[in-house]
Write a protein that holds these residues in place. Sequence first.
Motif, PDB file in Angstrom:
ATOM      1  N   GLY A  32       0.823  -1.195   0.000  1.00 46.57           N
ATOM      2  CA  GLY A  32       0.000   0.000   0.000  1.00 46.57           C
ATOM      3  C   GLY A  32       0.853   1.238   0.000  1.00 46.57           C
ATOM      4  N   GLY A  33       0.208   2.350  -0.242  1.00 39.23           N
ATOM      5  CA  GLY A  33       0.916   3.624  -0.260  1.00 39.23           C
ATOM      6  C   GLY A  33       0.051   4.743   0.246  1.00 39.23           C
ATOM      7  N   TRP A  34       0.697   5.881   0.478  1.00 36.85           N
ATOM      8  CA  TRP A  34      -0.041   7.076   0.915  1.00 36.85           C
ATOM      9  C   TRP A  34       0.747   8.322   0.555  1.00 36.85           C
ATOM     10  CZ3 TRP A  34       1.117  10.950   4.595  1.00 36.85           C
ATOM     11  CH2 TRP A  34       0.066  11.858   4.822  1.00 36.85           C
ATOM     12  N   ASP A  35       0.015   9.352   0.173  1.00 34.00           N
ATOM     13  CA  ASP A  35       0.553  10.687  -0.079  1.00 34.00           C
ATOM     14  C   ASP A  35      -0.611  11.645   0.098  1.00 34.00           C
ATOM     15  OD1 ASP A  35       3.084  11.996  -2.076  1.00 34.00           O
ATOM     16  OD2 ASP A  35       1.275  13.159  -1.696  1.00 34.00           O
ATOM     17  N   PRO A  36      -0.406  12.785   0.745  1.00 30.30           N
ATOM     18  CA  PRO A  36      -1.538  13.687   0.987  1.00 30.30           C
ATOM     19  C   PRO A  36      -2.043  14.408  -0.252  1.00 30.30           C
ATOM     20  CG  PRO A  36       0.502  14.684   1.772  1.00 30.30           C
ATOM     21  CD  PRO A  36       0.840  13.266   1.385  1.00 30.30           C
TER      22      PRO A  36
END
Length: 324
Positions: A32-36
Amino acid sequence: MGAITLGIVGFGVMGERLAGAALSHPDIRIAGGWDPSPRATARWREVTGAAPFLPDADAVIEACDVLYIATPPAAHIPLARRAFKAGKAVFLEKPLATDLDEAAAFVAEAEEGRARAAVNFPMASSPAVEQVSRWRQDGHVGAPLRLDIVTDFARWPRHWQAAAAPWLARRQEGGFTREVLSHFLFLALRQLGPLAVVSAAVAYGDDDAAETAMAAELRAGEIPLSVSGTVGRIAEDEQHSWTLSGEAGAIRLRNWSLAERLQDRSWQPAAEALSNAEMRPLVLQRQLSKLRALVEGKPQDLATLREAFEVQAIVERILRNGAM
């Protein structure tokens, strides 16, 4: 052990490149990944397909075996500490931090805790660097006499870094000395040993803009190093050279991926030389294979936190001591 799971926090150019490489690596699965950034969310879907885009960084940490941190530098250490606390391995972009004292404390903590961590200096997995090393081992350089590093840009940030310009173009976190020259200093450190700054001069843009030119003299033991960089002097996007001269001859790494040897007064490329565009996917695959070894506690030669700190310390001394 099956495939290891990779979490990605920060989905700019570097996060996108590593994700693309991970999708085709047999031993890596993207957890998974995340970036605002809303733009990053859309790009994640385009690049990774069904890989989960998670609600925050902590969710990514929980889901993965190893966390890749590709955010602006100020977030590197806080995210790494959270991952270590959760028992996860960490793969960091450089520099380690915006504050050198904070970086030193972080490295000491990680070493004391025997944290599984490495920094993404791709030259640790470059076939061109391996060729340069073979030439040295075969005696084509002999005793080193000097190293010259030149890095020039048509503009900074480069056109493909436009989305990161708010920090890459600023003096606090950005600039080509931190972002690009650090790679060539890492190579110098691995080839010649510890580095020391003798003198430096740096020209900055207006207000808090990053540097537009720099020149420095360093030493690796008794070996002198000349380092320089400019913005706006060339028409091409970028040009780089790392040239080691010795008693028996000279070798260089040009434009990231071209290993060349001076023969009959002309530079000759290695027989299997590749362009940077051709070599980058191969290098990233090699980095990921070594990352799996890191997660499993096996030997590998990715850049260590200590090496990354030593490079950052040299970079910051150049920028601090050379400020005009």
